[in-house]
Motif scaffolding. Structure first.
Motif, mmCIF file in Angstrom:
data_model
loop_
_atom_site.group_PDB
_atom_site.id
_atom_site.type_symbol
_atom_site.label_atom_id
_atom_site.label_comp_id
_atom_site.label_asym_id
_atom_site.label_seq_id
_atom_site.Cartn_x
_atom_site.Cartn_y
_atom_site.Cartn_z
ATOM 1 N N GLY A 52 26.569 -42.364 -3.016
ATOM 2 C CA GLY A 52 27.062 -42.422 -4.385
ATOM 3 C C GLY A 52 28.326 -43.240 -4.524
ATOM 4 N N GLU A 53 28.874 -43.209 -5.731
ATOM 5 C CA GLU A 53 30.124 -43.889 -6.088
ATOM 6 C C GLU A 53 30.059 -45.397 -5.839
ATOM 7 O OE1 GLU A 53 32.987 -41.456 -3.870
ATOM 8 O OE2 GLU A 53 33.513 -40.505 -5.781
ATOM 9 N N ALA A 54 28.883 -45.977 -6.037
ATOM 10 C CA ALA A 54 28.683 -47.431 -5.891
ATOM 11 C C ALA A 54 29.149 -47.941 -4.532
ATOM 12 C CB ALA A 54 29.383 -48.184 -7.020
ATOM 13 N N ARG A 55 28.875 -47.143 -3.491
ATOM 14 C CA ARG A 55 29.208 -47.538 -2.131
ATOM 15 C C ARG A 55 28.000 -47.283 -1.237
ATOM 16 N NH1 ARG A 55 35.127 -44.525 -1.501
ATOM 17 N NH2 ARG A 55 36.110 -45.509 -3.313
ATOM 18 N N TRP A 56 28.008 -47.922 -0.075
ATOM 19 C CA TRP A 56 26.990 -47.628 0.932
ATOM 20 C C TRP A 56 27.589 -47.882 2.305
ATOM 21 C CZ3 TRP A 56 25.045 -51.323 4.349
ATOM 22 C CH2 TRP A 56 25.373 -52.651 4.064
ATOM 23 N N SER A 57 27.028 -47.240 3.299
ATOM 24 C CA SER A 57 27.503 -47.400 4.670
ATOM 25 C C SER A 57 26.307 -47.489 5.597
ATOM 26 C CB SER A 57 28.376 -46.211 5.077
ATOM 27 O OG SER A 57 27.596 -45.029 5.177
ATOM 28 N N LYS A 58 26.520 -48.051 6.782
ATOM 29 C CA LYS A 58 25.446 -48.143 7.770
ATOM 30 C C LYS A 58 24.952 -46.764 8.185
ATOM 31 C CE LYS A 58 26.773 -52.648 9.675
ATOM 32 N NZ LYS A 58 27.199 -53.399 10.889
ATOM 33 N N THR A 59 25.869 -45.806 8.254
ATOM 34 C CA THR A 59 25.474 -44.438 8.621
ATOM 35 C C THR A 59 24.524 -43.848 7.587
ATOM 36 O OG1 THR A 59 27.549 -44.050 9.802
ATOM 37 C CG2 THR A 59 26.313 -42.114 9.081
ATOM 38 N N GLU A 60 24.864 -44.023 6.305
ATOM 39 C CA GLU A 60 24.001 -43.500 5.244
ATOM 40 C C GLU A 60 22.631 -44.184 5.254
ATOM 41 O OE1 GLU A 60 26.980 -42.234 1.624
ATOM 42 O OE2 GLU A 60 26.803 -44.368 2.116
ATOM 43 N N ILE A 61 22.619 -45.485 5.463
ATOM 44 C CA ILE A 61 21.359 -46.213 5.459
ATOM 45 C C ILE A 61 20.492 -45.784 6.643
ATOM 46 C CG2 ILE A 61 20.253 -48.480 5.483
ATOM 47 C CD1 ILE A 61 21.973 -47.705 2.962
ATOM 48 N N HIS A 62 21.113 -45.562 7.791
ATOM 49 C CA HIS A 62 20.376 -45.078 8.967
ATOM 50 C C HIS A 62 19.690 -43.753 8.659
ATOM 51 C CE1 HIS A 62 19.449 -44.190 13.162
ATOM 52 N NE2 HIS A 62 19.990 -42.996 12.977
ATOM 53 N N LEU A 63 20.417 -42.834 8.038
ATOM 54 C CA LEU A 63 19.855 -41.532 7.693
ATOM 55 C C LEU A 63 18.773 -41.670 6.624
ATOM 56 C CD1 LEU A 63 23.172 -39.471 7.590
ATOM 57 C CD2 LEU A 63 21.353 -39.260 9.291
ATOM 58 N N TYR A 64 19.009 -42.542 5.666
ATOM 59 C CA TYR A 64 18.056 -42.734 4.567
ATOM 60 C C TYR A 64 16.741 -43.310 5.084
ATOM 61 C CZ TYR A 64 17.889 -42.571 -0.579
ATOM 62 O OH TYR A 64 17.644 -42.225 -1.884
ATOM 63 N N LYS A 65 16.832 -44.322 5.939
ATOM 64 C CA LYS A 65 15.610 -44.904 6.501
ATOM 65 C C LYS A 65 14.856 -43.879 7.337
ATOM 66 C CE LYS A 65 17.433 -48.629 8.412
ATOM 67 N NZ LYS A 65 17.492 -49.943 9.115
ATOM 68 N N ALA A 66 15.577 -43.052 8.071
ATOM 69 C CA ALA A 66 14.926 -42.009 8.868
ATOM 70 C C ALA A 66 14.185 -41.035 7.953
ATOM 71 C CB ALA A 66 15.957 -41.272 9.712
ATOM 72 N N ASP A 67 14.779 -40.702 6.808
ATOM 73 C CA ASP A 67 14.115 -39.830 5.837
ATOM 74 C C ASP A 67 12.791 -40.427 5.383
ATOM 75 O OD1 ASP A 67 16.026 -37.808 5.710
ATOM 76 O OD2 ASP A 67 17.124 -38.728 4.060
ATOM 77 N N VAL A 68 12.836 -41.675 4.942
ATOM 78 C CA VAL A 68 11.639 -42.318 4.399
ATOM 79 C C VAL A 68 10.562 -42.440 5.473
ATOM 80 C CG1 VAL A 68 10.712 -44.413 3.348
ATOM 81 C CG2 VAL A 68 12.956 -43.551 2.634
ATOM 82 N N LYS A 69 10.956 -42.852 6.652
ATOM 83 C CA LYS A 69 9.971 -43.011 7.732
ATOM 84 C C LYS A 69 9.353 -41.672 8.111
ATOM 85 C CE LYS A 69 11.953 -47.170 9.827
ATOM 86 N NZ LYS A 69 12.636 -47.742 11.013
ATOM 87 N N ASN A 70 10.128 -40.620 8.044
ATOM 88 C CA ASN A 70 9.574 -39.311 8.384
ATOM 89 C C ASN A 70 8.508 -38.886 7.373
ATOM 90 O OD1 ASN A 70 9.737 -37.335 10.444
ATOM 91 N ND2 ASN A 70 10.745 -35.922 9.036
ATOM 92 N N VAL A 71 8.771 -39.156 6.086
ATOM 93 C CA VAL A 71 7.754 -38.869 5.070
ATOM 94 C C VAL A 71 6.513 -39.717 5.315
ATOM 95 C CG1 VAL A 71 7.205 -38.943 2.612
ATOM 96 C CG2 VAL A 71 9.460 -38.187 3.344
ATOM 97 N N LEU A 72 6.702 -40.996 5.628
ATOM 98 C CA LEU A 72 5.564 -41.884 5.871
ATOM 99 C C LEU A 72 4.752 -41.435 7.084
ATOM 100 C CD1 LEU A 72 7.178 -45.362 5.135
ATOM 101 C CD2 LEU A 72 5.708 -44.004 3.642
#
Length: 320
Positions: free
Chosen positions: A205-225
């Motif tokens: 949130g807050e119009a920011r992003w980090s490599k750590t957040e993206i790593h976790l986010y991609k892991a979420d999506v891949k797990n659903v897939l």
């Protein structure tokens, strides 16, 4: 799965991948889209990002997944839009479509004869939902919001769609999930009413992003897939299994002014607890926000500015 996937001007044969811009009819806009048509038979999953265009973690996640995933990894088809609200992204409008000022995620199923935002929503429904078996919508707190990671799942749909949506939500590595009872407005809500199981993930949130957040986010999506057999491999047993949050209250600001929150996302609150106050520009208290019941804070406005009728804070009861 058909041998060829075609969406407007993009056509992708089995075992291939393509990226390009797809024009939105009756507008000057084109959406950046990646289609990965897998080598093996499977379901079609639509992944959208940037419906709220300042929610950068979702957008960057979709961009990286679109670049990284290859047809030989995919059973079925992946369609990624990154981002959907392209004009809002390029004009830094937070949630709004630049041309009409509308919140795109409140416009579904859209209208081909409406404003630009209405036309985008209608185009997503007609061109993309029509080819979709499952839907993953990537979000975050807006540019002025902070939140604890959580996931929504379709609730206003048939029992089978709700069950499948909840199963998808349970694969996300977050502490909380919320069943949505809305059938229109939000993209995944409307998709659910059309028979498409889906979830909306909130991370960052807050119009920011980090490599750590993206790593976790991609892991979420891949797990659903993986759970949908669209990607091979075992489904991860996450460190935390999301628990349902119910009776969610979206507290609305009664006045415009300066917002001073007293709690943080993820914090537990008791009934009657002070959640924050709104003051005027001289420091006079205009409104007090107190918890109506025990619960957990999911998200809240983190900016000093608060606008009348906007959501101040959202919290709900942890199901037991």
């Amino acid at each position: 799965m058909t041998v060829e996937i075609k969406i407007e001007n993009l056509s992708v044969k089995k075992g291939h991948k393509t990226s390009g811009y797809i024009p939105v009819p009756q507008t000057d806009l084109s959406l950046p889209v990646t289609i990965i048509n897998g080598e093996k038979v499977g379901k079609t999953v639509l992944i959208t990002s940037g419906i709220h265009n300042a929610e950068y973690t979702g957008i960057q996640t979709a961009i990286e997944l679109a670049a990284e995933l290859q047809p030989d990894e995919v059973n079925g088809c992946l369609i990624l839009i990154h981002p959907v609200n392209i004009s809002g992204f390029e004009n830094r409008t937070m949630s709004a479509v630049a041309e009409d000022g509308k919140n795109l995620n409140r416009l579904f199923p859209g209208n081909p004869n409406g404003t630009i935002g209405d036309k985008i929503a209608h185009f997503i429904v007609t061109a993309f939902f029509s080819q979709t078996d499952y839907f993953i919508d990537l979000h975050a707190g807006d540019g002025f919001e902070t939140l604890t990671p959580y996931v929504y799942y379709v609730g206003a749909a048939s029992a089978a769609v709700v069950e499948q949506s909840k199963a998808m939500a349970e694969k996300i590595n977050v502490p909380y999930m919320v069943k949505s009872f809305i059938a229109t407005g939000g993209a995944y809500n409307y998709a659910g009413s059309c028979g498409i199981p889906g979830i909306l993930i909130e991370r960052g949130g807050e119009a920011r992003w980090s490599k750590t957040e993206i790593h976790l986010y991609k892991a979420d999506v891949k797990n659903v897939l993986r759970s949908l057999k669209v990607l091979a491999g075992a489904v991860d047993q996450n460190a935390q299994k999301p628990v349902d949050v119910v009776d969610v209250i979206y507290e609305i600001a009664r006045v415009t002014g300066c917002w001073y929150p007293d709690k943080k996302p993820g914090e537990l609150v008791k009934k009657g607890a002070m959640l924050g106050v709104i003051k005027d520009y001289f420091g006079k208290v205009l409104a007090i926000c107190e918890a109506e019941h025990d619960g957990v804070v999911l998200y809240q406005v983190s900016s000093l500015c608060i606008i009348e009728d906007d959501t101040l804070i959202a919290y709900g009861k942890i199901a037991v």
